[in-house]
Scaffold this active site. Structure first.
Site, PDB file in Angstrom:
ATOM      1  N   VAL A 256       0.836  -1.197   0.000  1.00  0.00           N
ATOM      2  CA  VAL A 256       0.000   0.000   0.000  1.00  0.00           C
ATOM      3  C   VAL A 256       0.875   1.252   0.000  1.00  0.00           C
ATOM      4  O   VAL A 256       0.621   2.219  -0.714  1.00  0.00           O
ATOM      5  CB  VAL A 256      -0.928  -0.004   1.225  1.00  0.00           C
ATOM      6  CG1 VAL A 256      -1.678   1.308   1.329  1.00  0.00           C
ATOM      7  CG2 VAL A 256      -1.889  -1.163   1.121  1.00  0.00           C
ATOM      8  N   ALA A 257       1.945   1.219   0.801  1.00  0.00           N
ATOM      9  CA  ALA A 257       2.777   2.414   0.915  1.00  0.00           C
ATOM     10  C   ALA A 257       3.592   2.647  -0.346  1.00  0.00           C
ATOM     11  O   ALA A 257       3.813   3.791  -0.749  1.00  0.00           O
ATOM     12  CB  ALA A 257       3.702   2.261   2.109  1.00  0.00           C
ATOM     13  N   GLU A 261      -1.138   5.419  -4.518  1.00  0.00           N
ATOM     14  CA  GLU A 261      -2.550   5.213  -4.833  1.00  0.00           C
ATOM     15  C   GLU A 261      -3.256   6.524  -5.162  1.00  0.00           C
ATOM     16  O   GLU A 261      -4.301   6.536  -5.792  1.00  0.00           O
ATOM     17  CB  GLU A 261      -3.264   4.472  -3.693  1.00  0.00           C
ATOM     18  CG  GLU A 261      -3.411   5.249  -2.386  1.00  0.00           C
ATOM     19  CD  GLU A 261      -2.118   5.281  -1.575  1.00  0.00           C
ATOM     20  OE1 GLU A 261      -1.141   4.646  -1.994  1.00  0.00           O
ATOM     21  OE2 GLU A 261      -2.098   5.962  -0.542  1.00  0.00           O
ATOM     22  N   ASP A 303      -4.122  29.950 -39.464  1.00  0.00           N
ATOM     23  CA  ASP A 303      -4.727  30.805 -40.492  1.00  0.00           C
ATOM     24  C   ASP A 303      -3.997  32.126 -40.523  1.00  0.00           C
ATOM     25  O   ASP A 303      -3.340  32.470 -39.552  1.00  0.00           O
ATOM     26  CB  ASP A 303      -6.146  31.189 -40.042  1.00  0.00           C
ATOM     27  CG  ASP A 303      -7.128  30.103 -40.296  1.00  0.00           C
ATOM     28  OD1 ASP A 303      -6.834  29.256 -41.127  1.00  0.00           O
ATOM     29  OD2 ASP A 303      -8.191  30.134 -39.646  1.00  0.00           O
ATOM     30  N   THR A 690       2.702  11.463   3.758  1.00  0.00           N
ATOM     31  CA  THR A 690       3.465  11.932   2.601  1.00  0.00           C
ATOM     32  C   THR A 690       2.642  11.943   1.323  1.00  0.00           C
ATOM     33  O   THR A 690       2.664  12.912   0.580  1.00  0.00           O
ATOM     34  CB  THR A 690       4.716  11.064   2.399  1.00  0.00           C
ATOM     35  OG1 THR A 690       4.311   9.697   2.326  1.00  0.00           O
ATOM     36  CG2 THR A 690       5.691  11.268   3.532  1.00  0.00           C
TER      37      THR A 690
HETATM   38  P1  ATP Z   1      -6.774  33.715 -45.048  1.00  0.00           P
HETATM   39  O1  ATP Z   1      -5.392  33.308 -45.123  1.00  0.00           O
HETATM   40  O2  ATP Z   1      -6.939  35.187 -45.233  1.00  0.00           O
HETATM   41  O3  ATP Z   1      -7.495  33.186 -43.891  1.00  0.00           O
HETATM   42  P2  ATP Z   1      -8.451  32.192 -46.764  1.00  0.00           P
HETATM   43  O4  ATP Z   1      -7.766  30.897 -46.746  1.00  0.00           O
HETATM   44  O5  ATP Z   1      -9.682  32.382 -46.002  1.00  0.00           O
HETATM   45  O6  ATP Z   1      -7.383  33.257 -46.403  1.00  0.00           O
HETATM   46  P3  ATP Z   1      -9.998  32.779 -49.081  1.00  0.00           P
HETATM   47  O7  ATP Z   1     -10.911  33.690 -48.407  1.00  0.00           O
HETATM   48  O8  ATP Z   1     -10.401  31.440 -49.510  1.00  0.00           O
HETATM   49  O9  ATP Z   1      -8.656  32.642 -48.261  1.00  0.00           O
HETATM   50  O10 ATP Z   1      -9.463  33.553 -50.351  1.00  0.00           O
HETATM   51  C1  ATP Z   1      -8.695  32.945 -51.336  1.00  0.00           C
HETATM   52  C2  ATP Z   1      -8.565  33.899 -52.497  1.00  0.00           C
HETATM   53  O11 ATP Z   1      -9.864  34.103 -53.055  1.00  0.00           O
HETATM   54  C3  ATP Z   1      -8.078  35.280 -52.098  1.00  0.00           C
HETATM   55  O12 ATP Z   1      -6.671  35.362 -52.217  1.00  0.00           O
HETATM   56  C4  ATP Z   1      -8.762  36.190 -53.108  1.00  0.00           C
HETATM   57  O13 ATP Z   1      -7.978  36.268 -54.267  1.00  0.00           O
HETATM   58  C5  ATP Z   1     -10.042  35.455 -53.445  1.00  0.00           C
HETATM   59  N1  ATP Z   1     -11.177  36.008 -52.695  1.00  0.00           N
HETATM   60  C6  ATP Z   1     -11.361  35.969 -51.368  1.00  0.00           C
HETATM   61  N2  ATP Z   1     -12.536  36.522 -51.017  1.00  0.00           N
HETATM   62  C7  ATP Z   1     -13.123  36.922 -52.155  1.00  0.00           C
HETATM   63  C8  ATP Z   1     -14.356  37.562 -52.478  1.00  0.00           C
HETATM   64  N3  ATP Z   1     -15.234  37.894 -51.552  1.00  0.00           N
HETATM   65  N4  ATP Z   1     -14.635  37.821 -53.770  1.00  0.00           N
HETATM   66  C9  ATP Z   1     -13.770  37.461 -54.719  1.00  0.00           C
HETATM   67  N5  ATP Z   1     -12.611  36.862 -54.493  1.00  0.00           N
HETATM   68  C10 ATP Z   1     -12.261  36.597 -53.238  1.00  0.00           C
END
Ligand code: ATP
Length: 847
Positions: A256-257, A261, A303, A690
């Protein structure tokens, strides 16, 4: 697409109606796992094999009429049970508090006001609004839809989005993929579709975490070792002529010691309290296993927009197809601002620029809201990048509302992350139609959409992207009859617009801090490779000549991923492959995400990190939710994870070294002329003082100063790895040597050697607890709980030889103050040695 509005239920329920419904129907939640009753908890503690062994021993001692031993054994059982149950209750409370913080929410209308409320408070007849990324909170009958699609995988297992129009039902637990809708609640809680399947799901408790499972395995191995060694002690004693029963009780006490546990309780509590501390630092762990995994994260895939950048977009440059280049100035999302031409001279917007600005204003779903009491600045409504385009139109002298009224939209292809462009069709004020397409330059300026873009336009786009800007190309065409947006061809380029989003000031420091902690920061973006590389360079994770992974160049594989730190043109669906590829390369991956399509990757990642401001579905898929959307908070959570792991190792070192010492003393004693070095009650008393409170207090030690300046531990490494087992054995051997040395000396001097061994063993173990504590950080307080626990235990240990009733109970003898002082001095030696060795080594006995 369908848009229908019934006049009913636009104001929603009143607060009183909702409250009374909630009282009648109960919360909109599936049955929670039943709370464990105190009796169940106690029974659980008592069925532990070690405790069962002790109870059996108590029965034997009672039968033999050995009441003091029975009393000590029962005391140990009671104290252990109280500590075990109280820690379990505290841990459960901490976990329940976390669940509360990340409970799902719903958008409802009550008293004609839009509110976000906990989904559990949604009632029948509530008016609910749905947006992409929302998890449908209850079964709803839709009465208004706009390009609305849901993913019903939670119910049907089929994850192809299905369109739902007004009049249709949508079900609790399904996820809104695109569009918007409003509907009235028809069923809540366990009457809802999810409720019907979830009553099965919800009653299962989360299982033990991987660390808890590994520690349970370790506990079993230790138990077996202790049983084997105690059997040897038993055999030696019996061979030496001691009574069999006495030796059997001694052996049981020793088992036990020697086995810590309280280990499971210490681990669960350390994890749960760590989770609570993380939540206090604005990183809410949604599962306990996240807390321990965070400590071994080797890579953070982040992102770009909003996480590493400020998410404050502004058009910085615009280039018309005629070749005019303009710099755009202005503050935030305000439509006021000015333009500078190539010679950096103030300029009014020429017709070509106004046309470009009108195009991006029309092919756009966002608006900007003027300052009000709550927000003293212009605010984006909708996608911030599109809102920046609205502000840009204002800065070019256009009135956004007037333009949109004059050029009404008649058809559209919404932005699609696959094609990276968006197309809209508008009726022109002068009759006929205008088509606008905006998007990534390589997606827009390409045949057959645009046949021959002016030479140099793509190069110009690339140049601007290389300075970290997001570049959009714009193309337009005029038609007499309304065209099908799917079929538009031969548009004419109108120009380029470059949008900037400043890197968060602390982002490069975050990257450097991660580097320091042996964690790779990796950037994942849908943006152009040149933009991504420029941002990577500003972050300090990418240098000229480094490669990068491009999502549009084919599947992402472990080989292709290599050690690259920048991923460009990635679609959310590809994030899953990226996580898998990184994991295949041996990384423990934390990945951020906030969109609907990020959920699978968040689930697959070792730690899915959702932004508090992101979608509900991402939050529910994640292991960690960042309340402040700040990546630096992941660093704080990792530090907390590392601290908890260190503390568990601290506890192991302390508890196992003590156990090893006890066994060694009992094994070696007979060969040194000390037939039974410690009586069963004495062994159990030391164990009580302890392991219990000081052990738990060790779990609350602060982080070592160097926690985030060393590499992550390998997830494959054993809990006793990296020298801990050696440390345990050496410390145990040293303590045993000191105890035996003191006892032999006392014996030679004709003093009560057994009591000397007993006192030195107890105080020596407490000394080790102090020795393995964390090095204090300048300006930070110590863990006072440990100091108090050690001090109280030390006093009780002295009381065991000073207070007559305790002497009777434990079979000890009186020791003088001078003797006790000598014992105390000798007992500090193992602790001092541990501390000195740590100084010479890596600074901490456990890290
Ligand atoms: P982030 O790195 O900013 O998070 P994301 O991965 O969300 O980017 P998206 O929003 O998919 O990127 O955009 C990808 C590409 O699509 C952009 O580089 C731009 O050229 C184009 N894009 C983004 N938003 C729009 C929009 N509302 N209308 C037209 N083209 C767009």
């Amino acid at each position: 697409m369908a848009t229908t509005t019934t006049s009913a239920a636009v104001a929603g329920l009143t607060a009183q109606q909702a409250a009374s419904r909630l009282r009648i129907d109960g919360p909109n939640a599936v049955a929670a796992p039943p709370r464990r009753h105190l009796v169940t908890r106690v029974a659980h503690q008592l069925t532990d094999p070690l405790v069962a062994l002790l109870v059996a021993a108590a029965v034997v001692t009672t039968v033999l009429g050995d009441l003091p031993d029975t009393a000590v054994i029962l005391l140990v059982v009671v104290v252990n049970t109280v500590i075990g149950v109280s820690q379990e209750v505290r841990a459960d409370a901490a976990i329940a508090a976390l669940d509360q913080m990340t409970a799902p929410t719903a958008r409802v209308v009550r008293d004609a006001r839009h509110l976000v409320i906990p989904a559990a408070e949604v009632v029948q007849d509530d008016l609910v609004h749905l947006e992409p990324g929302d998890v449908v909170p209850a079964d709803l009958r839709l009465h208004e839809t706009h390009r609305f699609q849901v993913d019903e995988a939670a119910l049907t297992g089929e994850s192809v989005p299905v369109a739902r129009d007004a009049g249709a039902d949508v079900y609790a637990g399904t996820v809104v993929v695109t569009g918007r809708a409003a509907g009235t609640v028809v069923r809540t809680g366990s009457a809802s579709a999810l409720g019907r399947i979830a009553t099965l799901v919800a009653t299962t408790r989360p299982g033990p975490t991987p660390l808890q499972r590994r520690l349970a395995g370790l506990g079993r191995a230790l138990g077996l070792t202790a049983v084997a060694l105690s059997t040897v002690v038993f055999a030696i004693g019996v061979a030496g002529g001691r009574p069999v029963i006495e030796m059997a009780i001694t052996a049981v006490s020793l088992v036990v010691a020697a086995v810590p546990e309280s280990l499971p309780a210490v681990v669960t509590l350390a994890l749960a309290l760590g989770a609570r501390r993380m939540a206090g630092a604005r990183a809410i762990p949604r599962r306990l296993h996240a807390v321990e995994t965070l400590g071994s994260v080797t890579l953070v895939a982040s992102d770009k927009t909003g996480t590493l950048t400020e998410g404050r977009m502004a058009v910085q440059r615009a280039i018309t197809v005629q070749g005019g280049t303009y710099r755009v100035n202005g503050s935030g999302y305000s439509p006021a601002g000015d333009l500078l031409d190539e010679a950096e001279q103030p300029s009014a917007a020429p017709a070509a620029l106004r046309e470009l600005a009108r195009a991006v204003l029309l092919c756009n779903d966002a608006t900007i809201a003027s300052p009000d009491a709550e927000h003293p600045q212009w605010m984006p409504v909708g996608d911030p990048m599109e809102a920046a385009l609205v502000a840009f139109a204002g800065r070019c002298g256009l009135d956004p509302d007037a333009e949109r009224t004059a050029w009404p939209r008649v058809a559209e292809l919404p932005f699609d992350q696959q094609t990276r462009r968006m197309t809209t069709v508008h009726r022109r004020p002068d009759g006929g139609y205008l088509v606008v397409c905006k998007g990534a330059p390589e997606s827009v300026l390409t045949a057959p959409l645009v046949d021959s873009p002016p030479s140099g336009m793509l190069a110009e786009a690339h140049r601007m992207a290389a300075s970290g800007l997001r570049v959009l190309a714009v193309a337009t065409a005029r038609y007499d009859a309304a065209p099908d947006p799917w079929a538009v061809r031969d548009l004419r380029p109108a120009g380029l617009v470059a949008v900037g989003d400043p890197l968060r000031a602390q982002a490069p420091h975050i990257a450097a801090a991660f580097d320091d902690a042996g964690i790779h920061l990796v950037l994942i973006t849908g943006d152009h490779p040149a933009t991504a590389a420029a941002i990577g360079e500003q972050l300090g994770i990418w240098h000229d000549g480094d490669g990068l992974v491009q999502g549009d160049e084919g599947a992402v594989t472990a080989n292709g991923v290599g050690d690259q730190r920048v991923f460009a043109r990635i679609q959310p669906e590809q994030k899953l492959d990226i996580v898998a590829a990184l994991q295949e390369r041996g990384h423990v991956v934390a990945m951020t995400g906030d969109g609907v399509n990020d959920a699978p990757a968040l689930r697959r990642a070792d730690i899915g990190v959702a932004m508090g401001g992101g979608t509900e579905v991402a939050r529910q898929a994640a292991d960690l939710v960042l309340v402040d959307d700040n990546l630096a908070t992941v660093g704080t959570a990792v530090a907390e994870g590392r601290r908890i792991y260190d503390n568990i190792r601290r506890f192991l070192r302390y508890a196992l070294a003590g156990g090893a010492a006890e066994i060694l003393v009992m094994l070696a004693g007979p060969f040194l002329g000390l037939p039974v070095p410690l009586l069963p009650a004495q062994i159990l008393w030391v164990n009580l003082l302890t392991h219990g409170v000081p052990g738990v207090a060790l779990g609350a030690e602060p982080a070592e100063p160097g926690t985030m300046h060393r590499p992550p531990r390998s997830p494959q490494e054993s809990v006793l790895g990296a020298g801990l087992l050696r440390g345990v054995l050496l410390t145990g051997a040293l303590l045993a040597a000191v105890v035996l040395g003191a006892a032999v000396t006392a014996d030679a001097l004709g003093r009560p050697w057994q009591s000397v061994a007993f006192v030195v063993l107890g105080l020596g173990q407490l000394g080790i607890a102090l020795a393995v504590r964390a090095t204090p950080r300048p300006g930070r307080g110590r863990n006072h709980a440990l100091t108090v626990a050690v001090a109280v235990s030390a006093l009780l240990q002295l009381a065991a030889v000073l207070v007559p009733p305790l002497r009777d109970l434990l079979g000890t003898e009186y020791l003088s103050a001078a003797e006790l002082a000598t014992c105390a001095a000798v007992a500090t030696l193992p602790g001092l040695a541990v501390r000195l060795a740590a100084r010479k080594g890596r600074g901490t006995p456990n890290a």
